[in-house]
Design an enzyme around this catalytic site. Structure first.
Site, PDB file in Angstrom:
ATOM      1  N   TYR A  63       0.840  -1.209   0.000  1.00  0.00           N
ATOM      2  CA  TYR A  63       0.000   0.000   0.000  1.00  0.00           C
ATOM      3  C   TYR A  63       0.868   1.250   0.000  1.00  0.00           C
ATOM      4  O   TYR A  63       1.804   1.396   0.795  1.00  0.00           O
ATOM      5  CB  TYR A  63      -0.916   0.008   1.224  1.00  0.00           C
ATOM      6  CG  TYR A  63      -1.690   1.303   1.378  1.00  0.00           C
ATOM      7  CD1 TYR A  63      -2.745   1.607   0.531  1.00  0.00           C
ATOM      8  CD2 TYR A  63      -1.348   2.241   2.363  1.00  0.00           C
ATOM      9  CE1 TYR A  63      -3.445   2.798   0.647  1.00  0.00           C
ATOM     10  CE2 TYR A  63      -2.048   3.426   2.498  1.00  0.00           C
ATOM     11  CZ  TYR A  63      -3.090   3.697   1.638  1.00  0.00           C
ATOM     12  OH  TYR A  63      -3.775   4.881   1.752  1.00  0.00           O
ATOM     13  N   GLY A  70      -5.908   5.357   0.021  1.00  0.00           N
ATOM     14  CA  GLY A  70      -7.279   5.319   0.510  1.00  0.00           C
ATOM     15  C   GLY A  70      -8.128   4.388  -0.335  1.00  0.00           C
ATOM     16  O   GLY A  70      -7.716   3.259  -0.653  1.00  0.00           O
ATOM     17  N   HIS A  93      -2.890  17.129  -0.851  1.00  0.00           N
ATOM     18  CA  HIS A  93      -3.423  17.165   0.517  1.00  0.00           C
ATOM     19  C   HIS A  93      -2.958  18.382   1.319  1.00  0.00           C
ATOM     20  O   HIS A  93      -3.322  18.527   2.481  1.00  0.00           O
ATOM     21  CB  HIS A  93      -3.060  15.875   1.255  1.00  0.00           C
ATOM     22  CG  HIS A  93      -3.895  14.697   0.834  1.00  0.00           C
ATOM     23  ND1 HIS A  93      -3.875  14.189  -0.438  1.00  0.00           N
ATOM     24  CD2 HIS A  93      -4.797  13.946   1.532  1.00  0.00           C
ATOM     25  CE1 HIS A  93      -4.711  13.168  -0.520  1.00  0.00           C
ATOM     26  NE2 HIS A  93      -5.283  12.998   0.654  1.00  0.00           N
ATOM     27  N   ASN A 205       0.960   9.859   7.177  1.00  0.00           N
ATOM     28  CA  ASN A 205       0.156   8.851   7.879  1.00  0.00           C
ATOM     29  C   ASN A 205       0.590   8.765   9.337  1.00  0.00           C
ATOM     30  O   ASN A 205       1.350   7.878   9.719  1.00  0.00           O
ATOM     31  CB  ASN A 205       0.361   7.488   7.207  1.00  0.00           C
ATOM     32  CG  ASN A 205      -0.887   6.989   6.501  1.00  0.00           C
ATOM     33  OD1 ASN A 205      -0.964   5.843   6.131  1.00  0.00           O
ATOM     34  ND2 ASN A 205      -1.864   7.840   6.319  1.00  0.00           N
ATOM     35  N   ARG A 304     -13.071  26.093  49.904  1.00  0.00           N
ATOM     36  CA  ARG A 304     -12.656  24.968  50.756  1.00  0.00           C
ATOM     37  C   ARG A 304     -12.631  23.622  50.052  1.00  0.00           C
ATOM     38  O   ARG A 304     -12.209  22.629  50.652  1.00  0.00           O
ATOM     39  CB  ARG A 304     -13.542  24.886  52.005  1.00  0.00           C
ATOM     40  CG  ARG A 304     -14.999  24.515  51.787  1.00  0.00           C
ATOM     41  CD  ARG A 304     -15.703  24.431  53.149  1.00  0.00           C
ATOM     42  NE  ARG A 304     -17.136  24.559  53.037  1.00  0.00           N
ATOM     43  CZ  ARG A 304     -17.985  23.539  53.032  1.00  0.00           C
ATOM     44  NH1 ARG A 304     -17.536  22.305  53.116  1.00  0.00           N
ATOM     45  NH2 ARG A 304     -19.280  23.762  52.934  1.00  0.00           N
TER      46      ARG A 304
END
Length: 519
Positions: A63, A70, A93, A205, A304
């Site tokens: 890949y 994708g 991108h 990635n 408190r």
């Protein structure tokens, strides 16, 4: 860095980091501007990973090496197009929008990405390691925008902007200016990387932008916690509160470490205060016979219940820090190149759920810290509640002057925004990428929103602290407060004067905010 990278410590000496980069070592680079050096061992490991992938991928479907990305992964890429594929990915991108991420957080993102690459599971060329190191050491920070990442295949869009700079394109911040990368590289004598196999995908990635922002967020969150604790102690002094709510005995019957640690710190801060009272000297004497007690029996919760409120804040910050440390020491890209087992594993280590959830937790507790500050501020400003101070801690003429009345609106408004922003991003998954990314983390959004909540908190605490020092002046207590409170008082008074007449307030608030962030 990885097994053998080196980080300069604060004394200027070189420390060798073995296998694991600690958060404190990471912070020394980001906040103390310590330089990093990559050892020969790291470079050998990276080169071995690169060489293995180069050989292994020749007759296999890998890949992002010889496939599309994708949902387009079903398409084989021709050998002659592999390199251009990586450039296409980076450029297409680089599509972020919105405000630029602050340079410190971008520097942290580069370091987080570099540490992942140095582990030797990414198959990148060693030239990438060298150039990323130079960006850090020379304070060249890529222009990366807040908007764009869904945190599923990591910070795809934001990291594309980092990759864009590494190939010599895009823009950077350099010596306080936003400039084209090409110009800055020419000035510094740097050469862009030449993409070899999968440098584009390996860079993009991953979870490094959300992680880098997260490291900056945790650093600032710890400062907020410290200031909130100090301010809370000072308010207890102003009203001469009893000390049993911060006692060892009361807090140690609850088993939460955070509560115990906050109470212990409060006791230390207030050890030399002349104002904090003991219950046995007042309400336990047996002399209180009136039907309506003149002595306050118990303070409001915002005074408190500090250990019970800030205890979970501290524990959450600590747990977030631990997750961040694990993340930037992890291989978080896809696929993972396993040289030892001579295999390439496809999966989803880029998914940002860990960071997304932790950033949501962080912004929730910082929103709560801000709410505490707003309530303490309201206590000081409301004369009917505190029964000690003039309305709005007005040191001028009542009715004619306004004191801290105007800035309360700002504190209230800002707190309300943080309450809204503290809703989680972690559960706001929206499928995209042709439903390839059918469930996403939104981790980058979560980290960015957490940074906004943190920024808001500094603004509210600045307003609260100005009010505290005004109240100390009105009560004439500056020589009776603890040494910790006195130092805080003196530091603020060195920045802003005591004021009785009405002033333009925003410069004061900004100066004190900057003091809180930088100290």
């Amino acid at each position: 860095m990885g097994a053998k990278a080196k980080v300069m410590n604060k004394q200027g000496l070189m420390n060798t980091i073995k296998e694991y980069l600690s958060l404190s070592e990471f912070e020394s680079v980001i906040f103390d501007n310590q330089k990093i050096e990559i050892s020969d061992a790291v470079l050998r490991r990276v080169k071995r990973s690169f060489n293995f992938l180069n050989e292994f991928s020749k007759n296999k479907v890998i890949y992002g090496v010889n496939t599309g990305f994708g949902p387009m992964a079903q398409y084989r890429i021709k050998d002659e197009d592999r390199i251009q594929l990586q450039y296409n990915l980076i450029r297409s991108h680089s599509s972020g929008t919105g405000k630029p991420i602050e340079p410190q957080a971008v520097k942290a993102a580069i370091l987080a990405r570099l540490n992942t690459m140095a582990l030797g599971y990414s198959g990148v060329h060693p030239s990438l390691i060298h150039l990323m190191t130079e960006l850090i050491n020379r304070d060249i920070t890529p222009l990366i925008f807040e908007h764009g990442g869904v945190g599923a295949s990591g910070d795809l869009v934001q990291l594309a902007h980092l990759a864009l700079v590494l190939i010599g394109e895009g823009e950077v911040f350099y010596k306080g200016e936003r400039r084209p990368t090409k110009e800055v590289f020419e000035i510094e004598g740097l050469e862009p990387i030449q993409v070899e196999i999968r440098e584009g995908l390996a860079l993009m990635n991953g979870t490094s932008v959300m992680t880098g922002i997260g490291v900056v967020n945790v650093h600032k969150a710890n400062k907020l916690l410290d200031w909130s604790l100090k301010i809370s102690c000072a308010i207890n002094e102003i009203v001469r509160a009893y000390d049993d709510h911060l006692s060892f005995e009361l807090n140690n019957v609850k088993l939460h470490d955070g509560q115990r640690q906050v109470a212990e710190k409060m006791r230390g801060n207030l050890a030399d205060s002349q104002l904090i009272r003991k219950r046995e000297d007042h309400l336990y004497t047996g002399e209180n016979t009136e039907d309506v007690f003149s002595e306050k029996v118990q303070e409001y919760y915002s005074l408190r219940c500090i250990p019970q409120i800030l205890g979970p804040v501290k524990e959450t910050i600590d747990s977030v820090a631990a997750i961040l440390e694990k993340e930037f020491n992890s291989a978080n890209d896809n696929p993972i190149i396993d040289v030892e087992n001579r295999h390439v594993f496809h999966g989803g280590n880029f998914h940002g759920d860990y960071i997304s959830l932790e950033m949501d937790k962080l912004k929730i507790v910082i929103a709560k810290l801000t709410m505490l500050a707003e309530r303490q501020l309201n206590y000081l400003l409301n004369a009917k509640i505190n029964e000690l101070l003039p309305p709005f801690v007005n040191l001028g003429t009542l009715g004619f002057n306004f004191g801290m009345q105007g800035v309360q609106f700002t504190a209230t408004s800002t707190t309300a925004e943080s309450q809204m922003l503290s809703n989680p991003m972690y559960v706001h998954s929206i499928p995209n990428n042709n439903d390839n990314q059918d469930i996403v983390s939104m981790g980058t959004n979560s980290a960015v929103i957490a940074s906004k909540v943190i920024e808001n908190a500094f603004e509210v605490l600045a307003i609260e602290l100005i009010t505290v020092v005004q109240a100390i002046d009105y009560m004439g207590q500056k020589d009776s407060v603890s040494s910790v409170t006195k130092k805080m008082y003196d530091d603020i008074r060195a920045i802003i004067p005591t004021f009785k007449q009405d002033q333009v307030m925003y410069p004061f608030v900004q100066k004190v905010k900057e003091h809180l962030i930088n100290n």
